[in-house]
Structures are given as structure tokens and as C-alpha cells.
Design an enzyme around this catalytic site. Structure first.
Site, PDB file in Angstrom:
ATOM      1  N   ASP A  98      13.212  49.425  91.296  1.00  7.45           N
ATOM      2  CA  ASP A  98      12.959  48.686  90.071  1.00  7.45           C
ATOM      3  C   ASP A  98      12.919  49.630  88.859  1.00  7.45           C
ATOM      4  OD1 ASP A  98      12.077  45.938  89.169  1.00  7.45           O
ATOM      5  OD2 ASP A  98      10.386  47.076  88.388  1.00  7.45           O
TER       6      ASP A  98
ATOM      7  N   GLU B 210      17.917  50.198  89.716  1.00  8.85           N
ATOM      8  CA  GLU B 210      18.121  49.233  88.634  1.00  8.85           C
ATOM      9  C   GLU B 210      18.075  50.000  87.314  1.00  8.85           C
ATOM     10  OE1 GLU B 210      16.137  45.178  86.748  1.00  8.85           O
ATOM     11  OE2 GLU B 210      14.913  46.881  87.328  1.00  8.85           O
TER      12      GLU B 210
ATOM     13  N   HIS C 132      17.364  37.763  90.551  1.00  3.96           N
ATOM     14  CA  HIS C 132      16.188  36.940  90.237  1.00  3.96           C
ATOM     15  C   HIS C 132      15.819  36.995  88.756  1.00  3.96           C
ATOM     16  CE1 HIS C 132      14.814  40.994  90.528  1.00  3.96           C
ATOM     17  NE2 HIS C 132      13.651  40.659  90.014  1.00  3.96           N
TER      18      HIS C 132
HETATM   19  O1  TEU Z   1      13.462  44.075  85.689  1.00  7.56           O
HETATM   20  C1  TEU Z   1      13.587  44.927  84.596  1.00  7.56           C
HETATM   21  C2  TEU Z   1      13.796  44.290  83.322  1.00  7.56           C
HETATM   22  O2  TEU Z   1      13.899  44.997  82.354  1.00  7.56           O
HETATM   23  C3  TEU Z   1      13.883  42.808  83.259  1.00  7.56           C
HETATM   24  O3  TEU Z   1      12.616  42.327  83.037  1.00  7.56           O
HETATM   25  C4  TEU Z   1      14.815  42.424  82.221  1.00  7.56           C
HETATM   26  O4  TEU Z   1      14.591  43.079  81.040  1.00  7.56           O
HETATM   27  C5  TEU Z   1      14.784  40.989  81.897  1.00  7.56           C
HETATM   28  O5  TEU Z   1      14.738  40.212  83.031  1.00  7.56           O
HETATM   29  C6  TEU Z   1      16.003  40.615  81.175  1.00  7.56           C
HETATM   30  O6  TEU Z   1      15.650  39.865  80.096  1.00  7.56           O
HETATM   31  C7  TEU Z   1      12.718  44.486  86.778  1.00  7.56           C
HETATM   32  C8  TEU Z   1      12.588  43.328  87.746  1.00  7.56           C
HETATM   33  O7  TEU Z   1      13.856  43.002  88.239  1.00  7.56           O
HETATM   34  C9  TEU Z   1      11.891  42.196  87.064  1.00  7.56           C
HETATM   35  O8  TEU Z   1      11.829  41.054  87.851  1.00  7.56           O
HETATM   36  C10 TEU Z   1      10.511  42.674  86.699  1.00  7.56           C
HETATM   37  O9  TEU Z   1       9.862  41.696  85.946  1.00  7.56           O
HETATM   38  C11 TEU Z   1      10.536  43.970  85.892  1.00  7.56           C
HETATM   39  O10 TEU Z   1      11.433  44.938  86.426  1.00  7.56           O
HETATM   40  C12 TEU Z   1       9.176  44.622  85.914  1.00  7.56           C
HETATM   41  O11 TEU Z   1       8.898  45.120  87.196  1.00  7.56           O
END
Ligand code: TEU
Ligand code: CA
Length: 543
Positions: free
Chosen positions: A200, A242, A316
Site C-alpha cells: 500500500d 502501489e 477497490h
Molecule cells: O490507496 C492510496 C490512495 O492514495 C487512494 O486513497 C487514492 O488516493 C484514492 O483512492 C483515489 O482517489 C491506498 C489504498 O488502496 C486505499 O484503499 C487506502 O484508503 C489508502 O491507501 C490508505 O491506506
């Protein structure tokens, strides 16, 4: 390049909360996943990426972890996860865990200790700063979930950093103790026989707040190299980072095999191309096929042997691809298959998000009360305060709320789509009576069987895995066409991205050709122009 098992794998992402509820409490769980393994085996995938199932107060649906070495009660127990790993393995499927180590939950024991006093041994596990002169937050850094990234702690009068919600304090990766704790935890999971990690927001762990460096800092790659060495480096696993801001050049830093960092990364240029410069995803821009082709072409040709692509339309956090790039009203089945074909025949490791394989769509919730996602709810509140109307904001939510991906999986046409015998934690999409697994399995022309064939083609044909990519007709406004070539094996992939008929001419000499897959059950002769119906898409082997 040295061959790896994950070059030929297809990954399926399970969002446990919404996959299958085995005990009627309205929340998907690990036993629910175990009971659907035969279904996943039938689809043909080799790997499951499991979104977080760890102990968590669920402020961000499990991306806020309070104990990395235990399972949230609503999902099950450690025994359940061990059973999942084993039963998946019996079916040739590996489990990769979600590694969320940019931050913990504020209910993690480390943070509870850290908050107690400035000289607590865990204080330095997190990032604390004094207020600035006016008594305000140390900087105007903003949280990705809106508002300030700094939260005042009343006890010490200092602020802690949270790039996401205030219940997700950022870990201090400049502290060697944190580094060691995380590496030990990773080894503990690897010893359980998992197949790797999805990492993540891993591009944030090299942050140096005082220098205003957040993502992609100079400390990032040395950290990933030491992580590789201390944990998974000598184990044959898949690791995927990611990285929202990745470019082709930074992707090579992560995934060049000689650098020993991770197997591959997720890049998001093909997603964010539809976001507005000022209001981001809440005010989506119209789809531009030429731009999309440019982006894929750059990634497909750019990495060469110095990296490996991951291929995805969905996860997701993202809207459903058939709603975003296809036509979920008039050509749902055709465009879902077309999108699958276009992506799966590229070079890289494909990822399928649960429900994509039956063509699930975005959800048309009418009231803000139906939404559950913290990001959606925060931005709705803030943008309305900024002057957006409710109607304008709903357009943004229907297009891009993360909850589009998070409604329960549709298993059949019965109560709550067969997801739960109780009341689901988030409403099901009302179109489950048409779109569901049972119906898909009973129809040989379903999106499911199309995905099954795409996966099979990757298993059977090395050209799908290793062939060179060449984009054709880059300026065509309706067609996305490319070839893949490996030695004397060649595939042509051609897709109509529009609801209008069109035609495509392959202008190189062809001795023979064979149709491998079509979403209109057609066969094609490349010696003539191909007439393409709305969203028609084909894979043709060229002799
Ligand atoms: O996502 C990273 C993230 O930056 C996302 O929140 C993204 O910016 C957003 O969905 C787009 O608008 C990861 C995970 O995949 C996400 O589900 C988590 O909420 C986030 O990290 C925090 O852990
Ligand atoms: Ca349950």
C-alpha cells in the site's frame, strides 16, 4: 529476461468485506472466501490479492491496522487465514497479503504508547512536530482524505502526521526500530507460506517531512532494497507496489530485476487521465482514447527488460471499468469483454478485481447516506462547503466514488444477491438480478467465460506473456489496435472503443490468419478490411 512464475500469472483481487458472507452478519469473511475458491479456480486465476483482513477499527475498511499479526473478528481468525492459504494452495492458488505500512491505526499498541508522553519509547515510531508560531499546524500539508495532514494531540500539545485519516498516523520510517518491526512482521507472514505482498502507498515511506519530500524521496529505494534483502529477497514471491505518481523511469527503479526491489508496481496514468486538474476525480473529464493509447504504448514499450508491468482497470479504490471506459447501459457485455481483451493481451501481469469477470457496474446510489467510504464522505462534505451543489457532487460520486467497487459481489438473483442472509454493510447494486455469477456460469457467452479464455490464452501462448508490443493506428479515435510478436508468433488485438460501427485495415502482408477470440463470435479475414460492430474486439493470430 529471467523468467518468473508471476510473469505468466493472473491475479484476482478480493475485497473481503464485500466478497461473501458466510455467517449472515452482513460482512464478507475469510470462510466466505474459502467457500468460493472452486469458483476462482474455475476462472483460472493463480493468485489472490487479499485486501486487509487484519485487526482494525475499520475507519478505512481495514487500511488502518491495529495489529498486523491478528485478524479482525468480523473476518475470522488466524486459523481461518492459515486454512485459506492451504486450501488455495491445494488448488494451485497463492495468497498475497496487503502490506499497509505507511501508517497504522491510531488504535495500534505502538500509537497508544506513543501518545502517552514525549519520552515514551514508542514516541518516535510516529512523526510529531511542534505547532508553528501562531499555534497552527506545523505546515499546510493536506491529507489525501481532505483537511490538514496534522492532528493536534492534546496531551503533549504536539501534532502528529497523517497523510490519510486522522485515525491513520504515519509511521516514522527514519526510525530503525520501525524498519525492523515491519521486516520481522513481514517474515512472520512469509513463514506462513504466503505468495507475496501488495504494498500500500509504498512510494510514501521514504518521506522527509522537514524537506517537504513526500513521495519518491531519495530514501525510498535504499529502504526497498533493504526490505528485499531482510525479508522476501530469497523467497520466490510476487511483490507489487502501489505508486500513484510513478513514471516509466521511476518504475524501472522499483522493478528492474537487477536492483532487487519489487516485482512490479501499479502505475495510474491510465486512470488519472480522466481527472480534473483542480477538482480531481470529483469532476471527471471526458474519455480520450488517443490519450489512453499513448499512455499504454509508453508503458508497454518503455520498460523493456528493466521492469515488468502490472495490468489493471479496476481495484477497490476505482470505479468499475465497464462504466468508466465501456457502455454499461447499451453494450454492457460487449464492452466488458472488449476491455478485458484489450488489457489481458498486453505484456505484464493482469489483475482482475472481484466482479469485473461478470461485468459488474458502478452503483447509482441516490442519497449520500448510502455511501460508506471515508474519502467519499469527507470530500462530499468539503466540496459542498466549497460551493458544489449536491447534484454536481453526485455526478462525481457516481463516476468515481470508491464505493462503486465496494458493493457486495453478486452471486445469484436471490436475497441481497446471495452475498449474505442478513443485511449487508453497504447496499447491493440493484442490477444484481441481471448481473450475477449464477447467471454468468449458465451462459456460455457470458463475460465470465470470456475472461476464462483470456486467462487460458496467457497460459497457452508465450507470445501473450513475452511478446513485443506495437501500437497500430495511434490517431484513430475509435480503435485500439496493437500487435504482440515473439519470434515467429504474432497476434493482432483490435478493439472498437465506441458504440459506432467502424472498420480497420491491417496493412501488412498476411499469409494466413486465425481468430482466437471475438466478443461477437465472429471470424475474421485480415486480407480485407475488418468491419467492427459497437465495442467489437478480436484476437487474431497472424501466420
Ligand atoms: O490507496 C492510496 C490512495 O492514495 C487512494 O486513497 C487514492 O488516493 C484514492 O483512492 C483515489 O482517489 C491506498 C489504498 O488502496 C486505499 O484503499 C487506502 O484508503 C489508502 O491507501 C490508505 O491506506
Ligand atoms: Ca460475515
Amino acid at each position: 529476461m529471467e523468467k518468473k512464475w508471476w510473469h505468466q500469472s493472473v491475479v484476482y483481487q478480493v475485497y473481503p468485506r464485500s466478497f461473501y458472507d458466510s455467517n449472515g452478519d452482513g460482512i464478507g469473511d475469510i470462510q466466505g472466501i474459502i467457500s468460493k475458491l472452486d469458483y476462482l479456480q474455475k476462472l483460472g486465476i493463480d493468485v489472490i490479492w487479499l485486501s486487509p483482513v487484519y485487526d482494525s477499527p475499520m475507519d478505512d475498511n481495514g487500511y488502518d491496522i491495529s495489529n498486523y499479526q491478528d485478524i479482525a473478528k468480523e473476518f475470522g481468525t488466524l486459523e481461518d487465514i492459515e486454512q485459506l492459504i492451504k486450501e488455495a494452495k491445494d488448488r494451485g492458488i497463492k495468497i498475497i497479503m496487503d502490506l499497509v505500512v505507511n501508517h497504522t491505526s491510531d488504535e495500534h499498541a505502538w500509537f497508544i504508547e506513543a501518545k502517552k508522553s514525549k519520552d515514551n519509547p514508542y514516541r518516535d515510531y510516529y512523526i510529531w512536530r511542534k505547532p508553528n508560531e501562531g499555534g497552527n499546524p506545523p505546515s499546510d500539508l493536506e491529507s489525501i482524505f481532505s483537511g490538514s495532514a496534522w492532528e493536534l494531540d492534546d496531551v503533549s500539545g504536539e501534532y502528529y502526521l497523517h497523510l490519510f485519516s486522522k485515525k491513520q498516523p504515519d509511521l516514522n520510517w527514519e526510525n530503525d526500530k520501525v524498519v525492523k518491526e515491519v521486516f520481522d512482521m513481514m517474515n512472520w507472514w512469509l513463514d506462513k507460506g504466503i505468495g507475496g505482498f501488495r504494498m500500500d502507498v509504498i512510494d510514501l515511506i521514504g518521506k522527509e517531512i522537514d524537506k517537504n519530500i513526500i513521495s519518491n524521496g531519495p530514501k525510498l529505494h535504499p529502504l526497498l532494497q533493504s526490505m528485499n534483502k531482510a525479508t522476501f529477497g530469497d523467497r520466490d514471491v510476487l511483490t507489487v507496489g502501489e505508486t500513484w505518481g510513478a513514471t516509466v523511469d521511476t518504475a524501472k527503479l522499483y522493478s528492474d530485476p537487477t536492483r532487487q526491489e519489487v516485482s512490479m508496481i501499479f502505475q495510474f496514468e491510465h486512470i488519472t487521465m480522466c481527472w480534473d486538474d483542480e477538482h480531481g476525480k470529483w469532476r471527471p473529464k471526458p474519455f480520450d482514447l488517443i490519450k489512453l493509447k499513448e499512455i499504454f504504448n509508453k508503458w508497454q514499450t518503455g520498460l523493456g527488460d528493466q521492469g515488468w508491468n502490472s495490468l489493471f482497470w479496476n481495484n477497490h479504490d476505482l470505479p468499475r471499468t465497464v462504466s468508466k471506459y465501456g457502455d454499461d447501459k447499451n453494450y454492457r457485455i460487449e464492452s466488458a469483454k472488449m476491455l478485458g481483451t484489450t488489457l489481458h493481451m498486453m505484456r505484464g501481469t493482469p489483475y482482475i478485481f472481484q466482479g469485473e469477470e461478470i461485468g459488474m457496474t458502478n452503483v447509482p446510489f441516490e442519497s449520500i447516506d448510502c455511501y460508506r467510504d471515508i474519502e467519499t464522505l469527507n470530500f462530499y462534505r468539503d466540496k459542498i462547503a466549497e460551493g458544489f451543489t449536491h447534484e454536481e457532487m453526485m455526478v462525481g460520486l457516481w463516476a468515481n466514488s470508491r464505493d462503486n467497487a465496494r458493493t457486495p459481489m453478486h452471486w445469484n438473483e436471490s436475497h441481497q444477491a446471495g452475498f449474505t442472509t442478513g443485511t449487508p454493510w453497504i447496499n447491493v447494486n440493484p442490477n444484481y438480478t441481471d448481473i450475477n455469477v449464477e447467471a454468468a456460469l449458465a451462459d456460455e457467452n457470458s463475460v465470465f467465460y470470456h475472461y476464462q479464455k483470456l486467462i487460458q490464452l496467457r497460459k497457452e501462448m508465450p507470445v501473450v506473456v513475452y511478446g513485443d508490443f506495437e501500437l497500430l493506428a495511434p490517431k484513430d479515435k475509435q480503435i485500439f489496435a496493437y500487435t504482440r510478436t515473439l519470434d515467429d508468433s504474432k497476434l493482432l488485438v483490435v478493439s472498437n472503443f465506441s458504440a459506432k460501427k467502424t472498420s480497420f485495415t491491417y496493412d501488412k502482408p498476411v499469409e494466413s490468419c486465425k481468430t482466437l477470440l471475438s466478443n461477437y463470435s465472429s471470424t475474421y479475414d485480415l486480407k480485407q478490411p475488418l468491419a467492427l460492430a459497437p465495442y467489437e474486439s478480436a484476437i487474431i493470430q497472424i501466420g
